[in-house]
Design a protein around this motif. Structure first.
Motif, PDB file in Angstrom:
ATOM      1  N   PRO A  46      15.672   4.131  18.018  1.00 42.61           N
ATOM      2  CA  PRO A  46      14.240   3.870  18.190  1.00 42.61           C
ATOM      3  C   PRO A  46      13.802   4.261  19.596  1.00 42.61           C
ATOM      4  O   PRO A  46      14.552   4.096  20.557  1.00 42.61           O
ATOM      5  N   ASN A  47      12.595   4.807  19.696  1.00 42.82           N
ATOM      6  CA  ASN A  47      12.098   5.275  20.985  1.00 42.82           C
ATOM      7  C   ASN A  47      10.624   4.892  21.126  1.00 42.82           C
ATOM      8  O   ASN A  47       9.747   5.728  21.078  1.00 42.82           O
ATOM      9  N   GLY A  48      10.377   3.606  21.241  1.00 48.16           N
ATOM     10  CA  GLY A  48       9.001   3.142  21.357  1.00 48.16           C
ATOM     11  C   GLY A  48       8.465   2.712  20.009  1.00 48.16           C
ATOM     12  O   GLY A  48       9.148   2.768  18.995  1.00 48.16           O
ATOM     13  N   SER A  49       7.229   2.308  19.990  1.00 54.60           N
ATOM     14  CA  SER A  49       6.654   1.778  18.758  1.00 54.60           C
ATOM     15  C   SER A  49       6.413   2.882  17.739  1.00 54.60           C
ATOM     16  O   SER A  49       5.629   3.801  17.965  1.00 54.60           O
ATOM     17  N   GLY A  50       7.118   2.785  16.638  1.00 54.62           N
ATOM     18  CA  GLY A  50       6.937   3.729  15.550  1.00 54.62           C
ATOM     19  C   GLY A  50       7.507   5.105  15.774  1.00 54.62           C
ATOM     20  O   GLY A  50       7.244   6.018  15.003  1.00 54.62           O
ATOM     21  N   LEU A  51       8.276   5.297  16.819  1.00 54.36           N
ATOM     22  CA  LEU A  51       8.858   6.605  17.128  1.00 54.36           C
ATOM     23  C   LEU A  51      10.370   6.482  17.132  1.00 54.36           C
ATOM     24  O   LEU A  51      10.920   5.513  17.662  1.00 54.36           O
ATOM     25  N   THR A  52      11.047   7.460  16.527  1.00 55.36           N
ATOM     26  CA  THR A  52      12.505   7.464  16.494  1.00 55.36           C
ATOM     27  C   THR A  52      13.000   8.818  16.975  1.00 55.36           C
ATOM     28  O   THR A  52      12.454   9.855  16.609  1.00 55.36           O
ATOM     29  N   THR A  53      14.045   8.807  17.783  1.00 52.79           N
ATOM     30  CA  THR A  53      14.676  10.033  18.235  1.00 52.79           C
ATOM     31  C   THR A  53      15.916  10.283  17.388  1.00 52.79           C
ATOM     32  O   THR A  53      16.721   9.378  17.173  1.00 52.79           O
ATOM     33  N   VAL A  54      16.036  11.509  16.901  1.00 53.38           N
ATOM     34  CA  VAL A  54      17.230  11.952  16.187  1.00 53.38           C
ATOM     35  C   VAL A  54      17.935  12.912  17.128  1.00 53.38           C
ATOM     36  O   VAL A  54      17.324  13.856  17.636  1.00 53.38           O
ATOM     37  N   GLY A  55      19.213  12.658  17.374  1.00 49.83           N
ATOM     38  CA  GLY A  55      19.990  13.506  18.270  1.00 49.83           C
ATOM     39  C   GLY A  55      21.068  14.266  17.522  1.00 49.83           C
ATOM     40  O   GLY A  55      21.887  13.665  16.840  1.00 49.83           O
ATOM     41  N   PHE A  56      21.039  15.584  17.606  1.00 51.04           N
ATOM     42  CA  PHE A  56      22.077  16.455  17.038  1.00 51.04           C
ATOM     43  C   PHE A  56      23.119  16.607  18.134  1.00 51.04           C
ATOM     44  O   PHE A  56      22.887  17.241  19.152  1.00 51.04           O
ATOM     45  N   VAL A  57      24.294  15.994  17.939  1.00 52.20           N
ATOM     46  CA  VAL A  57      25.274  15.846  19.008  1.00 52.20           C
ATOM     47  C   VAL A  57      26.347  16.918  19.009  1.00 52.20           C
ATOM     48  O   VAL A  57      26.551  17.608  20.005  1.00 52.20           O
ATOM     49  N   SER A  58      27.088  17.017  17.893  1.00 48.00           N
ATOM     50  CA  SER A  58      28.260  17.880  17.909  1.00 48.00           C
ATOM     51  C   SER A  58      28.658  18.328  16.514  1.00 48.00           C
ATOM     52  O   SER A  58      28.164  17.813  15.510  1.00 48.00           O
ATOM     53  N   ILE A  59      29.599  19.284  16.501  1.00 47.01           N
ATOM     54  CA  ILE A  59      30.104  19.852  15.257  1.00 47.01           C
ATOM     55  C   ILE A  59      31.622  19.875  15.334  1.00 47.01           C
ATOM     56  O   ILE A  59      32.193  20.327  16.323  1.00 47.01           O
ATOM     57  N   ASN A  60      32.259  19.370  14.279  1.00 46.94           N
ATOM     58  CA  ASN A  60      33.716  19.475  14.153  1.00 46.94           C
ATOM     59  C   ASN A  60      33.995  20.620  13.184  1.00 46.94           C
ATOM     60  O   ASN A  60      33.508  20.620  12.058  1.00 46.94           O
ATOM     61  N   GLN A  61      34.772  21.578  13.629  1.00 46.83           N
ATOM     62  CA  GLN A  61      35.052  22.734  12.799  1.00 46.83           C
ATOM     63  C   GLN A  61      36.449  22.631  12.211  1.00 46.83           C
ATOM     64  O   GLN A  61      37.403  22.314  12.903  1.00 46.83           O
TER      65      GLN A  61
END
Length: 156
Positions: free
Chosen positions: A100-115
Motif C-alpha cells: 500500500p502506498n497512501g490512501s487507495g494507492l498500491t505499488t506493485v514492484g517487479f523485482v527479479s527473475i529466476n531462470q
C-alpha cells in the motif's frame, strides 16, 4: 572554562553523529532498490484479489509446486506481499511484491527473475540484465501479467 569545552565537544559529537545518520538515510537503497515499480489507484486488497483471479484463470502462470513458493507476507510485520508468477515457455519465475502506498494507492514492484528449473539463479530487474534484455523483460511482464491484472481490476 573546562566544563564549557566538554559540553561544546559533546554537542559537536552529537551533531556529527546525527549528520552521519541523516546522510546514511539519504543514500540507503532500501530492500528492493532495483525494482521496477507501478502505482495503481486501487487498494492492495483489490490487487491481491485480482492477482488470485488472474492465476485461477491462467494456471500456466502459477509456479510449479516443486518450487515451494507461496504468495503472501512472511510475518505480520512484513511490508511487502510477495507474489510469484511463472513463464512456462522460458522456464522463468517472476518475483513481484505489492505494498500500500497512501490512501487507495498500491505499488506493485517487479523485482527479479529466476531462470531455469532450479531456484538460485535470480537476476534483479534493472540491474542484472543488459539494457535491451531488461526492456524486453519489463515489456513481457507488463503484457503477460500486469495488463491482464489491470483489466480484471477494471472489470470488477
Amino acid at each position: 572554562m573546562n566544563i564549557v569545552k566538554k559540553i561544546g565537544f559533546g554537542l559537536l559529537l552529537v551533531s556529527v553523529g546525527f549528520g552521519f545518520y541523516k546522510l546514511a538515510e539519504l543514500y540507503s537503497p532500501g530492500s528492493y532498490p532495483n525494482a521496477e515499480t507501478y502505482d495503481i489507484r486501487v487498494s492492495e486488497e483489490k490487487i491481491i484479489n485480482s492477482i488470485n483471479k488472474f492465476k485461477d484463470v491462467n494456471p500456466k502462470f502459477v509456479p510449479p509446486v516443486s518450487f515451494n513458493l507461496q504468495d503472501g507476507r512472511f510475518n505480520a510485520n512484513d511490508h511487502w506481499y510477495d507474489v510469484y508468477f511463472y513463464y512456462p515457455e522460458s522456464k522463468e519465475i517472476i518475483h513481484v511484491w505489492t505494498r500500500p502506498n497512501g490512501s487507495g494507492l498500491t505499488t506493485v514492484g517487479f523485482v527479479s527473475i529466476n531462470q531455469g528449473d532450479h531456484l538460485g539463479n535470480w537476476k534483479d530487474i534493472n540491474r542484472d540484465f543488459s539494457s535491451s534484455e531488461n526492456s524486453m523483460q519489463k515489456a513481457k511482464f507488463e503484457k503477460l501479467i500486469l495488463d491482464p491484472i489491470k483489466q480484471i481490476i477494471d472489470v470488477k
